[in-house]
Write an enzyme that holds these catalytic residues in place. Structure first.
Site: not given
Length: 217
Positions: A82-84, A147, A177
């Site tokens: 997802d997003v980080t 990760i 995430c």
């Protein structure tokens, strides 16, 4: 016989440049022109969107104007997840390795990356572990390392981001995430002191070589 692993330390580079470096190395690795390679970088503040987001910014809390005011870029990327958030003080590792002939298992690859990060954390007296249903290295309910990987023709790219002395306020800009009920942490936060990036790099390299059975070139 162990395969060679070349370690490249690129310092602080923009996210887009890091992606282009990876693409070139992946092509070279697929063609058999280079050895397995582990890139270490730091990125200026940037939010990256994994394939799970399908380009949507639902889990980005800040609007475009607020991000621009803080100098934070947003990039779509081909990695999983997802997003980080990436920023200074975070050790970002991009393994460009060929998983053939005996490691052609995506789940195993992610678990192996987690093992590297868990062992590296232990070198600093921190007991990290896994959380069922989520990738990464965790300390309690806080993520120490994220990760997100991409694999093409069994050659890997993208990889992991380990918070060393990262300003964790950057994660307030997103739902990390896409996970709403857990937080993030860093080695410095857990230890109550600064940690030298070079020391963390050495630890990660040693454990990466051991887990993946590679010989440092």
């Amino acid at each position: 016989m162990s395969r060679r692993l070349v370690v490249q330390r690129l310092g602080r580079i923009g996210y887009a440049e890091g992606v282009e470096r990876q693409k070139a190395l992946v092509q070279a690795r697929v063609a058999g022109e280079i050895d397995d390679t582990l890139l270490f970088v730091e990125h200026p503040p940037v939010i990256t969107l994994g394939v799970r987001t399908r380009g949507a910014t639902t889990n980005v809390r800040a609007d475009a104007d607020a991000l621009a005011a803080q100098g934070v870029e947003v990039h779509e990327t081909g990695r999983g997840g997802d997003v980080t958030f990436h920023g200074p003080g975070q050790l970002v590792g991009y393994p460009i390795i060929d998983l053939k002939p005996d490691r052609q298992d995506v789940h195993r690859y992610v678990r192996d990356l987690e093992e590297v990060l868990i062992r590296a954390a232990a070198d600093f007296g921190i007991e990290a572990g896994r959380v069922k249903g989520y990738s990464g290295a965790w300390v309690g309910d806080r993520k120490l390392a994220a990760i997100g990987v991409r694999i093409s023709r069994w050659v890997t790219s993208h990889g992991f981001a380990l918070n060393v002395t990262t300003d964790l306020s950057g994660f307030d800009l997103i739902v990390p995430c896409g996970i709403t009920d857990r937080g993030v942490t860093s080695l410095a936060t857990l230890l109550g002191r600064d940690v030298a990036m070079a020391d963390v790099e050495r630890s990660v390299v040693a454990h990466f070589a051991a887990v993946f059975q590679r010989q440092i070139a």
